[in-house]
Design a protein around this motif. Structure first.
Motif, PDB file in Angstrom:
ATOM      1  N   PHE A   1      -2.885  -6.793   2.526  1.00  0.00           N
ATOM      2  CA  PHE A   1      -3.279  -5.862   3.589  1.00  0.00           C
ATOM      3  C   PHE A   1      -3.806  -6.601   4.808  1.00  0.00           C
ATOM      4  N   ASP A   2      -4.412  -7.774   4.611  1.00  0.00           N
ATOM      5  CA  ASP A   2      -4.980  -8.555   5.714  1.00  0.00           C
ATOM      6  C   ASP A   2      -3.954  -9.424   6.437  1.00  0.00           C
ATOM      7  N   LEU A   3      -2.737  -9.517   5.905  1.00  0.00           N
ATOM      8  CA  LEU A   3      -1.687 -10.290   6.576  1.00  0.00           C
ATOM      9  C   LEU A   3      -1.226  -9.500   7.796  1.00  0.00           C
TER      10      LEU A   3
ATOM     11  N   ARG B   1       6.849 -10.141   3.795  1.00  0.00           N
ATOM     12  CA  ARG B   1       6.631 -10.007   5.242  1.00  0.00           C
ATOM     13  C   ARG B   1       6.146  -8.607   5.539  1.00  0.00           C
ATOM     14  N   VAL B   2       5.101  -8.496   6.359  1.00  0.00           N
ATOM     15  CA  VAL B   2       4.601  -7.197   6.786  1.00  0.00           C
ATOM     16  C   VAL B   2       5.499  -6.713   7.919  1.00  0.00           C
ATOM     17  N   VAL B   3       6.194  -5.604   7.682  1.00  0.00           N
ATOM     18  CA  VAL B   3       7.164  -5.076   8.632  1.00  0.00           C
ATOM     19  C   VAL B   3       6.525  -4.084   9.598  1.00  0.00           C
ATOM     20  N   ALA B   4       5.680  -3.205   9.093  1.00  0.00           N
ATOM     21  CA  ALA B   4       5.068  -2.177   9.936  1.00  0.00           C
ATOM     22  C   ALA B   4       3.783  -1.684   9.291  1.00  0.00           C
TER      23      ALA B   4
ATOM     24  N   ILE C   1       1.287   0.447   4.642  1.00  0.00           N
ATOM     25  CA  ILE C   1       1.813  -0.812   5.144  1.00  0.00           C
ATOM     26  C   ILE C   1       3.227  -0.976   4.574  1.00  0.00           C
ATOM     27  N   ALA C   2       4.180  -1.285   5.446  1.00  0.00           N
ATOM     28  CA  ALA C   2       5.567  -1.516   5.012  1.00  0.00           C
ATOM     29  C   ALA C   2       5.755  -3.017   4.841  1.00  0.00           C
TER      30      ALA C   2
ATOM     31  N   LEU D   1      -2.529 -10.958  -3.639  1.00  0.00           N
ATOM     32  CA  LEU D   1      -3.008 -12.122  -2.896  1.00  0.00           C
ATOM     33  C   LEU D   1      -1.819 -12.890  -2.337  1.00  0.00           C
ATOM     34  N   VAL D   2      -1.921 -13.310  -1.072  1.00  0.00           N
ATOM     35  CA  VAL D   2      -0.853 -14.082  -0.448  1.00  0.00           C
ATOM     36  C   VAL D   2      -1.437 -15.296   0.255  1.00  0.00           C
TER      37      VAL D   2
END
Length: 96
Positions: A11-13, A53-56, A65-66, A85-86
């Motif tokens: 979520f923080d990315l 990858r965070v798209v949207a 989060i997409a 975790l990432v």
């Protein structure tokens, strides 16, 4: 920097950035519901070493989060994305 990976929640990315799923996910540490969520996230592709990858992001509040995992895009709620975790990639942002 000492070579240790900086781990953050999915979520923080930031939007448009990539990371690598690391150390499984933190949901496995809770009760039955948390273990079921961890299993579901694992089954849809959030496995150690997988690039995401965070798209949207939704507005307001950034939820849902997409996230692209492999060739598929998933919509996750905040509490789900916080369980993954990432390790952010060094270059960070993906060019569109």
């Amino acid at each position: 920097m000492n070579g240790a990976l900086e781990l953050i929640s999915l979520f923080d990315l930031p939007q448009g950035h990539e990371g690598t799923v690391s150390s499984g996910n933190v949901a496995a540490a809770g009760g039955d519901a948390a273990r079921e969520l961890a299993l579901r996230l694992y089954e849809i592709g959030f496995v150690d070493g997988e690039r995401v990858r965070v798209v949207a992001r939704g507005f307001p509040g950034g939820e849902p989060i997409a996230v692209r995992v492999g060739g598929t895009i998933f919509a996750l709620r905040r509490f789900e994305a916080e369980r993954v975790l990432v390790a952010p990639l060094r270059n960070g942002r993906v060019k569109p």
